[in-house]
Design a protein around this motif. Sequence first.
Motif, mmCIF file in Angstrom:
data_model
loop_
_atom_site.group_PDB
_atom_site.id
_atom_site.type_symbol
_atom_site.label_atom_id
_atom_site.label_comp_id
_atom_site.label_asym_id
_atom_site.label_seq_id
_atom_site.Cartn_x
_atom_site.Cartn_y
_atom_site.Cartn_z
ATOM 1 N N ASN A 64 0.805 -1.219 0.067
ATOM 2 C CA ASN A 64 0.055 -0.079 0.005
ATOM 3 C C ASN A 64 0.794 1.244 -0.088
ATOM 4 O OD1 ASN A 64 0.818 -0.395 2.559
ATOM 5 N ND2 ASN A 64 -1.215 -0.769 3.513
ATOM 6 N N ARG A 65 1.908 1.230 -0.848
ATOM 7 C CA ARG A 65 2.675 2.321 -1.022
ATOM 8 C C ARG A 65 2.546 2.808 -2.344
ATOM 9 N NH1 ARG A 65 6.720 -1.127 0.451
ATOM 10 N NH2 ARG A 65 7.280 -1.431 -1.447
ATOM 11 N N PRO A 66 2.511 4.260 -2.627
ATOM 12 C CA PRO A 66 2.403 5.043 -3.954
ATOM 13 C C PRO A 66 3.303 4.311 -4.896
ATOM 14 C CG PRO A 66 2.807 6.274 -2.311
ATOM 15 C CD PRO A 66 2.681 5.329 -1.590
ATOM 16 N N SER A 67 3.002 4.086 -6.182
ATOM 17 C CA SER A 67 3.867 3.630 -7.241
ATOM 18 C C SER A 67 4.561 5.224 -7.749
ATOM 19 C CB SER A 67 3.359 2.772 -8.297
ATOM 20 O OG SER A 67 2.405 3.422 -8.973
ATOM 21 N N GLU A 68 5.582 4.872 -8.982
ATOM 22 C CA GLU A 68 6.037 6.012 -9.649
ATOM 23 C C GLU A 68 4.878 6.334 -10.401
ATOM 24 O OE1 GLU A 68 8.475 7.894 -9.516
ATOM 25 O OE2 GLU A 68 8.264 8.863 -11.456
ATOM 26 N N PHE A 69 3.955 5.600 -10.899
ATOM 27 C CA PHE A 69 2.928 5.982 -11.959
ATOM 28 C C PHE A 69 1.746 6.636 -11.059
ATOM 29 C CE2 PHE A 69 -1.418 5.065 -14.162
ATOM 30 C CZ PHE A 69 -0.790 5.555 -15.264
ATOM 31 N N ASP A 70 1.575 6.462 -9.568
ATOM 32 C CA ASP A 70 0.996 7.057 -9.003
ATOM 33 C C ASP A 70 1.487 8.572 -8.557
ATOM 34 O OD1 ASP A 70 -1.109 5.221 -8.113
ATOM 35 O OD2 ASP A 70 0.389 4.449 -6.582
ATOM 36 N N ARG A 71 2.596 8.668 -8.671
ATOM 37 C CA ARG A 71 3.128 10.120 -8.526
ATOM 38 C C ARG A 71 3.033 10.806 -9.744
ATOM 39 N NH1 ARG A 71 7.422 13.033 -9.577
ATOM 40 N NH2 ARG A 71 8.483 11.316 -10.518
ATOM 41 N N GLU A 72 3.346 10.312 -10.828
ATOM 42 C CA GLU A 72 3.227 11.062 -12.029
ATOM 43 C C GLU A 72 1.903 11.489 -12.191
ATOM 44 O OE1 GLU A 72 4.354 8.352 -15.410
ATOM 45 O OE2 GLU A 72 6.176 8.205 -14.520
ATOM 46 N N TRP A 73 0.835 10.979 -11.808
ATOM 47 C CA TRP A 73 -0.702 11.192 -12.081
ATOM 48 C C TRP A 73 -1.160 12.116 -10.901
ATOM 49 C CZ3 TRP A 73 -4.431 11.055 -15.738
ATOM 50 C CH2 TRP A 73 -3.902 10.254 -16.886
ATOM 51 N N ALA A 74 -0.388 12.221 -9.803
ATOM 52 C CA ALA A 74 -1.014 12.633 -8.406
ATOM 53 C C ALA A 74 -1.292 14.106 -8.660
ATOM 54 C CB ALA A 74 -0.082 12.288 -7.126
ATOM 55 N N LEU A 75 -2.332 14.564 -7.802
ATOM 56 C CA LEU A 75 -2.584 16.027 -7.845
ATOM 57 C C LEU A 75 -1.925 16.423 -6.470
ATOM 58 C CD1 LEU A 75 -5.902 15.534 -9.344
ATOM 59 C CD2 LEU A 75 -4.741 17.760 -9.438
ATOM 60 N N PRO A 76 -1.476 17.459 -6.358
ATOM 61 C CA PRO A 76 -1.401 17.914 -4.858
ATOM 62 C C PRO A 76 -2.511 18.063 -4.080
ATOM 63 C CG PRO A 76 -1.291 19.990 -6.372
ATOM 64 C CD PRO A 76 -1.518 18.721 -7.349
ATOM 65 N N TRP A 77 -2.477 18.335 -2.747
ATOM 66 C CA TRP A 77 -3.303 18.563 -1.680
ATOM 67 C C TRP A 77 -4.249 17.314 -1.438
ATOM 68 C CZ3 TRP A 77 -8.897 19.140 -1.240
ATOM 69 C CH2 TRP A 77 -9.409 19.851 0.055
ATOM 70 N N TYR A 78 -4.959 16.618 -2.372
ATOM 71 C CA TYR A 78 -5.643 15.432 -1.967
ATOM 72 C C TYR A 78 -4.717 14.398 -1.216
ATOM 73 C CZ TYR A 78 -9.172 16.527 -5.588
ATOM 74 O OH TYR A 78 -10.440 16.747 -6.209
ATOM 75 N N SER A 79 -5.380 13.702 -0.427
ATOM 76 C CA SER A 79 -5.169 12.535 0.447
ATOM 77 C C SER A 79 -5.316 11.222 -0.666
ATOM 78 C CB SER A 79 -5.761 12.333 1.496
ATOM 79 O OG SER A 79 -5.630 13.489 2.615
ATOM 80 N N TYR A 80 -4.279 10.363 -0.810
ATOM 81 C CA TYR A 80 -4.256 9.468 -1.490
ATOM 82 C C TYR A 80 -4.219 8.067 -0.507
ATOM 83 C CZ TYR A 80 -3.958 11.785 -5.924
ATOM 84 O OH TYR A 80 -4.136 12.495 -6.957
#
Lengths: 95, 148
Positions: B94-110
């Motif tokens: 349950n750790r973010p992947s590199e793909f998660d990071r590329e697509w991530a928006l700031p401020w939101y909780s993931y």
Amino acid sequence: MTVLRIPTPLRPYAEGVSEIEIGAENVGLALEELTSRYPALRKHLFTDDGELRSYVNLFLNDEDIRHLQGTDTPVSPDDRLMIIPSIAGGWEGQS
Amino acid sequence: MSKPLKIGPEVLKRIHEHGEQSYPEEGAGLLLGHEGNDLREVVAILPLTNAREDTARHNRYLITPQDMIAGENEAIRLGLDIVGVFHSHPDHPNRPSEFDREWALPWYSYLITSVSAGKAAGSRSWRLKDDRQEFSEETLLLGEAESN
């Protein structure tokens, strides 16, 4: 003036505002005006290569600009331009 | 350091159930709640259909802009805000992947749930740093919401 709506997660980089009025002629110039007013927004809207990030979608009066003329789509003073994110992710591996 | 993310046990249970029901594909949805001064509270979720094609849903999820508009309207109806996103990682941590990071928006909780062999094995929550270079983990507090 065209109204440009900023989504919640990007508002902290735009001094907290949800909407601004912009006097640009097309969508691309509207984004330029937005990011020159709020420079901290730039890295969240554009990649280092100057391309719009994958999650950035722009809707002009409820129509996706990809179905219009992209960032060359003209805007007029009574238009409403909205930045709507799409959300994606997933564990490592091929897309 | 970002604020802790407080979430009701029932809400977290629903997130885990959604991850299990989506297994072996990724499940996702929106976290609805309030942004407080000291913490962020999740009081409801909006499970969504993974919009990726059949062959990609085992390791990718997509929430379309149309779903985001619908989610925003639902949040307004409930007097809440979209404060983040939840998704599952089938048979992965349950750790973010590199793909998660590329697509991530700031401020939101993931909030990411690891689903191992069809059973939810725990969730952790992450937030993208301002420089977009990495996520920082948020403290996850289990408890009922105190404000509405």
